[in-house]
Design a protein around this motif. Structure first.
Motif, PDB file in Angstrom:
ATOM      1  N   GLU A  91     -13.765  35.479  13.619  1.00 16.64           N
ATOM      2  CA  GLU A  91     -14.900  36.354  13.328  1.00 16.64           C
ATOM      3  C   GLU A  91     -14.302  37.655  12.807  1.00 16.64           C
ATOM      4  OE1 GLU A  91     -17.575  36.615  16.676  1.00 16.64           O
ATOM      5  OE2 GLU A  91     -18.143  34.510  16.415  1.00 16.64           O
ATOM      6  N   VAL A  92     -14.695  38.025  11.601  1.00 19.59           N
ATOM      7  CA  VAL A  92     -14.164  39.239  10.978  1.00 19.59           C
ATOM      8  C   VAL A  92     -15.234  40.321  11.109  1.00 19.59           C
ATOM      9  CG1 VAL A  92     -13.150  40.220   8.895  1.00 19.59           C
ATOM     10  CG2 VAL A  92     -12.905  37.770   9.354  1.00 19.59           C
ATOM     11  N   VAL A  93     -14.932  41.361  11.874  1.00 20.55           N
ATOM     12  CA  VAL A  93     -15.909  42.428  12.140  1.00 20.55           C
ATOM     13  C   VAL A  93     -15.474  43.688  11.397  1.00 20.55           C
ATOM     14  CG1 VAL A  93     -16.820  43.971  13.940  1.00 20.55           C
ATOM     15  CG2 VAL A  93     -16.666  41.505  14.365  1.00 20.55           C
ATOM     16  N   VAL A  94     -16.427  44.335  10.729  1.00 19.89           N
ATOM     17  CA  VAL A  94     -16.173  45.629  10.077  1.00 19.89           C
ATOM     18  C   VAL A  94     -17.057  46.666  10.755  1.00 19.89           C
ATOM     19  CG1 VAL A  94     -16.225  46.936   7.912  1.00 19.89           C
ATOM     20  CG2 VAL A  94     -15.692  44.499   7.869  1.00 19.89           C
ATOM     21  N   ARG A  95     -16.471  47.845  11.017  1.00 20.29           N
ATOM     22  CA  ARG A  95     -17.209  48.900  11.728  1.00 20.29           C
ATOM     23  C   ARG A  95     -17.135  50.224  10.981  1.00 20.29           C
ATOM     24  NH1 ARG A  95     -17.924  47.206  17.130  1.00 20.29           N
ATOM     25  NH2 ARG A  95     -16.634  45.452  17.756  1.00 20.29           N
ATOM     26  N   ASN A  96     -18.314  50.800  10.730  1.00 13.37           N
ATOM     27  CA  ASN A  96     -18.425  52.115  10.098  1.00 13.37           C
ATOM     28  C   ASN A  96     -18.743  53.217  11.098  1.00 13.37           C
ATOM     29  OD1 ASN A  96     -18.217  51.188   7.271  1.00 13.37           O
ATOM     30  ND2 ASN A  96     -20.134  50.132   7.747  1.00 13.37           N
ATOM     31  N   LEU A 121     -10.414  41.283  14.106  1.00 11.74           N
ATOM     32  CA  LEU A 121     -10.466  39.821  14.115  1.00 11.74           C
ATOM     33  C   LEU A 121     -10.710  39.341  15.545  1.00 11.74           C
ATOM     34  CD1 LEU A 121      -7.291  39.212  11.911  1.00 11.74           C
ATOM     35  CD2 LEU A 121      -9.681  39.057  11.163  1.00 11.74           C
ATOM     36  N   TYR A 122     -11.620  38.416  15.680  1.00 11.61           N
ATOM     37  CA  TYR A 122     -11.870  37.773  16.975  1.00 11.61           C
ATOM     38  C   TYR A 122     -11.683  36.282  16.786  1.00 11.61           C
ATOM     39  CZ  TYR A 122     -14.068  42.194  18.355  1.00 11.61           C
ATOM     40  OH  TYR A 122     -14.307  43.524  18.648  1.00 11.61           O
ATOM     41  N   LEU A 123     -11.118  35.627  17.799  1.00 14.91           N
ATOM     42  CA  LEU A 123     -10.990  34.172  17.748  1.00 14.91           C
ATOM     43  C   LEU A 123     -12.328  33.565  18.155  1.00 14.91           C
ATOM     44  CD1 LEU A 123      -9.203  31.648  17.413  1.00 14.91           C
ATOM     45  CD2 LEU A 123      -8.664  31.842  19.864  1.00 14.91           C
ATOM     46  N   LYS A 124     -12.841  32.678  17.282  1.00 15.05           N
ATOM     47  CA  LYS A 124     -14.117  32.031  17.573  1.00 15.05           C
ATOM     48  C   LYS A 124     -13.885  30.939  18.607  1.00 15.05           C
ATOM     49  CE  LYS A 124     -17.348  29.965  14.689  1.00 15.05           C
ATOM     50  NZ  LYS A 124     -18.655  30.338  15.235  1.00 15.05           N
ATOM     51  N   ASP A 125     -14.140  31.255  19.850  1.00 14.56           N
ATOM     52  CA  ASP A 125     -13.941  30.300  20.940  1.00 14.56           C
ATOM     53  C   ASP A 125     -14.839  30.706  22.107  1.00 14.56           C
ATOM     54  OD1 ASP A 125     -13.044  28.939  23.242  1.00 14.56           O
ATOM     55  OD2 ASP A 125     -11.044  28.690  22.377  1.00 14.56           O
ATOM     56  N   ASP A 126     -15.993  30.031  22.184  1.00 16.87           N
ATOM     57  CA  ASP A 126     -16.995  30.370  23.197  1.00 16.87           C
ATOM     58  C   ASP A 126     -16.426  30.365  24.608  1.00 16.87           C
ATOM     59  OD1 ASP A 126     -19.152  30.939  21.610  1.00 16.87           O
ATOM     60  OD2 ASP A 126     -19.926  28.882  21.605  1.00 16.87           O
ATOM     61  N   LEU A 128     -13.602  31.035  25.657  1.00 13.15           N
ATOM     62  CA  LEU A 128     -12.764  32.223  25.920  1.00 13.15           C
ATOM     63  C   LEU A 128     -13.534  33.522  25.718  1.00 13.15           C
ATOM     64  CD1 LEU A 128      -9.457  31.126  24.125  1.00 13.15           C
ATOM     65  CD2 LEU A 128      -9.969  31.036  26.575  1.00 13.15           C
ATOM     66  N   GLY A 129     -14.796  33.416  25.300  1.00 10.80           N
ATOM     67  CA  GLY A 129     -15.586  34.620  25.050  1.00 10.80           C
ATOM     68  C   GLY A 129     -15.149  35.365  23.796  1.00 10.80           C
ATOM     69  N   ASP A 130     -14.697  34.621  22.772  1.00 12.33           N
ATOM     70  CA  ASP A 130     -14.318  35.210  21.474  1.00 12.33           C
ATOM     71  C   ASP A 130     -13.396  36.426  21.617  1.00 12.33           C
ATOM     72  OD1 ASP A 130     -16.023  33.298  20.419  1.00 12.33           O
ATOM     73  OD2 ASP A 130     -17.641  34.705  19.987  1.00 12.33           O
ATOM     74  N   PRO A 131     -12.155  36.220  22.066  1.00 12.18           N
ATOM     75  CA  PRO A 131     -11.267  37.371  22.301  1.00 12.18           C
ATOM     76  C   PRO A 131     -10.826  38.087  21.023  1.00 12.18           C
ATOM     77  CG  PRO A 131     -10.052  35.314  22.546  1.00 12.18           C
ATOM     78  CD  PRO A 131     -11.500  34.934  22.392  1.00 12.18           C
ATOM     79  N   LEU A 132     -10.629  39.393  21.130  1.00 14.58           N
ATOM     80  CA  LEU A 132     -10.066  40.205  20.044  1.00 14.58           C
ATOM     81  C   LEU A 132      -8.603  39.800  19.858  1.00 14.58           C
ATOM     82  CD1 LEU A 132     -10.327  42.781  18.174  1.00 14.58           C
ATOM     83  CD2 LEU A 132      -9.515  44.092  20.142  1.00 14.58           C
ATOM     84  N   ILE A 133      -8.205  39.563  18.608  1.00 13.04           N
ATOM     85  CA  ILE A 133      -6.811  39.180  18.329  1.00 13.04           C
ATOM     86  C   ILE A 133      -6.287  39.985  17.141  1.00 13.04           C
ATOM     87  CG2 ILE A 133      -7.057  36.843  19.270  1.00 13.04           C
ATOM     88  CD1 ILE A 133      -7.321  35.826  16.378  1.00 13.04           C
ATOM     89  N   ASN A 134      -4.982  39.914  16.885  1.00 13.27           N
ATOM     90  CA  ASN A 134      -4.421  40.599  15.715  1.00 13.27           C
ATOM     91  C   ASN A 134      -3.682  39.612  14.804  1.00 13.27           C
ATOM     92  OD1 ASN A 134      -1.794  40.204  16.676  1.00 13.27           O
ATOM     93  ND2 ASN A 134      -1.694  42.197  17.680  1.00 13.27           N
ATOM     94  N   HIS A 135      -2.996  40.156  13.803  1.00 11.29           N
ATOM     95  CA  HIS A 135      -2.334  39.317  12.794  1.00 11.29           C
ATOM     96  C   HIS A 135      -1.314  38.355  13.401  1.00 11.29           C
ATOM     97  CE1 HIS A 135      -3.085  42.847   9.816  1.00 11.29           C
ATOM     98  NE2 HIS A 135      -4.178  42.310  10.281  1.00 11.29           N
ATOM     99  N   TYR A 136      -0.642  38.814  14.431  1.00  8.18           N
ATOM    100  CA  TYR A 136       0.383  37.967  15.063  1.00  8.18           C
ATOM    101  C   TYR A 136      -0.258  36.754  15.734  1.00  8.18           C
ATOM    102  CZ  TYR A 136       3.623  41.779  14.156  1.00  8.18           C
ATOM    103  OH  TYR A 136       4.392  42.720  13.544  1.00  8.18           O
ATOM    104  N   HIS A 137      -1.403  37.000  16.386  1.00  5.54           N
ATOM    105  CA  HIS A 137      -2.120  35.876  17.009  1.00  5.54           C
ATOM    106  C   HIS A 137      -2.569  34.878  15.940  1.00  5.54           C
ATOM    107  CE1 HIS A 137      -2.752  39.234  19.896  1.00  5.54           C
ATOM    108  NE2 HIS A 137      -2.607  38.301  20.807  1.00  5.54           N
ATOM    109  N   VAL A 138      -3.062  35.407  14.808  1.00 10.18           N
ATOM    110  CA  VAL A 138      -3.536  34.519  13.730  1.00 10.18           C
ATOM    111  C   VAL A 138      -2.384  33.634  13.268  1.00 10.18           C
ATOM    112  CG1 VAL A 138      -4.428  34.424  11.358  1.00 10.18           C
ATOM    113  CG2 VAL A 138      -5.341  36.116  12.966  1.00 10.18           C
ATOM    114  N   ARG A 139      -1.204  34.236  13.119  1.00 14.67           N
ATOM    115  CA  ARG A 139      -0.018  33.488  12.694  1.00 14.67           C
ATOM    116  C   ARG A 139       0.342  32.419  13.728  1.00 14.67           C
ATOM    117  NH1 ARG A 139       3.556  38.239  11.448  1.00 14.67           N
ATOM    118  NH2 ARG A 139       2.083  38.870   9.845  1.00 14.67           N
ATOM    119  N   ALA A 140       0.390  32.817  15.001  1.00 20.73           N
ATOM    120  CA  ALA A 140       0.790  31.870  16.054  1.00 20.73           C
ATOM    121  C   ALA A 140      -0.246  30.765  16.228  1.00 20.73           C
ATOM    122  CB  ALA A 140       1.003  32.622  17.371  1.00 20.73           C
ATOM    123  N   LEU A 141      -1.514  31.106  16.035  1.00 18.98           N
ATOM    124  CA  LEU A 141      -2.579  30.106  16.154  1.00 18.98           C
ATOM    125  C   LEU A 141      -2.637  29.209  14.911  1.00 18.98           C
ATOM    126  CD1 LEU A 141      -5.290  32.535  17.543  1.00 18.98           C
ATOM    127  CD2 LEU A 141      -4.599  30.437  18.720  1.00 18.98           C
TER     128      LEU A 141
END
Ligand code: TMP
Ligand code: ASP
Length: 255
Positions: A91-96, A121-126, A128-141
């Motif tokens: 889930e890609v969230v943008v905040r103003n 970035l949040y991992l879409k996983d109900d 786990l409650g859609d945890p906040l993740i970063n670029h390193y998590h995206v790579r490892a996942l």
């Protein structure tokens, strides 16, 4: 004919059906609403039709300005036809403006402007409650390559750059929003899912009145009316009068 053949997926607010055209799905928007990881449940009268039509308006606007989307058209009053994709589980969230989980996480007052905009970035996983993740998590996942992840973030910022002024002309402030992307049969990445008052925070430009799912999440009342008003403004002309909004304390019940 694009007749519906079978249910592919059922989520909290939508059903996705296969059609007799292999690469086309029909997305049916329900009035059901959930919040707090499904612990809060209810229905919002008319929400399905509003979210389908609001999504259609946004997707058409973005497609006309170079954003690749899954959107093909509306079918009936609460269904979209879309290109069939495999959703990337991010889930890609943008905040103003600070609100919701960002305000909580950083101890920022809701309404505090955020500049430049923040992309999360949040991992879409109900489960786990859609945890906040970063670029390193995206790579490892390994859910997206570095280049793809970068493109998702850039596209999300481009969408923000298009929607902020568009909504401003409708008397709405885009506080934050969530996007999902998918890969089509040819491997192209398309903006997918929905863009609606369920997935965006929208505040009345003048009064700050909340016109999105926070009315449901926080039991603020006037939920269905706020959704209808968003659709009315999007389908109407530019900068309409503030009918239905602007009553009471804009931040009321924001705890
Ligand atoms: P948040 O402040 O709760 O993290 O929400 C940020 C934005 O993402 C907000 O516009 C609502 C949207 N959102 C969803 O679309 N689905 C979700 O499951 C969550 C938690 C937020
Ligand atoms: N996706 C969340 C849930 O169903 C709802 C939300 O807060 O938007 O619990």
């Amino acid at each position: 004919m694009r007749a519906v053949t079978r249910l592919l997926y059922e989520g909290k607010a939508k059903q996705v059906f296969a059609t007799d055209e292999r690469d086309v799905v029909r997305i049916h928007f329900k009035d059901d609403a959930t919040a707090l990881d499904g612990k809060k449940r209810g229905t919002i009268e008319g929400k399905g039709a509003v979210n389908a039509r609001v999504s259609a308006v946004f997707f058409e606007y973005l497609a006309g300005r170079g954003v690749a989307t899954h959107y093909l058209g509306m079918a009936g009053d609460r269904d979209l036809l879309a290109r069939r994709v495999t959703i990337i589980p991010l889930e890609v969230v943008v905040r103003n403006v600070a609100a919701g989980s960002l305000a909580k996480r950083l101890g920022w007052e809701e309404g505090r402007p955020v500049a430049p905009p923040i992309v999360e970035l949040y991992l879409k996983d109900d489960a786990l409650g859609d945890p906040l993740i970063n670029h390193y998590h995206v790579r490892a996942l390994a859910v997206a390559s570095d280049g793809e992840r970068q493109r998702l973030e850039e596209t999300a910022l481009a969408v923000n750059g298009l929607l902020v002024p568009f909504l401003s002309r409708k008397g709405l402030r885009l506080i934050d929003f969530k996007l999902e992307f998918g890969r089509d049969a040819g491997g192209d990445i398309l903006l997918a899912d929905e863009l609606s008052p369920d997935t965006c925070r929208l505040w009345d430009s003048d009064s700050g009145y909340r016109m999105d799912k926070d009315r449901f999440r926080r039991d603020l009342g006037g939920v269905a009316d706020a959704y209808q008003e968003v659709l009315r403004r999007l389908e109407g002309g530019e900068s309409d009068a503030v009918a239905g909004a602007g009553r009471g304390d804009p931040q009321a019940g924001s705890a």
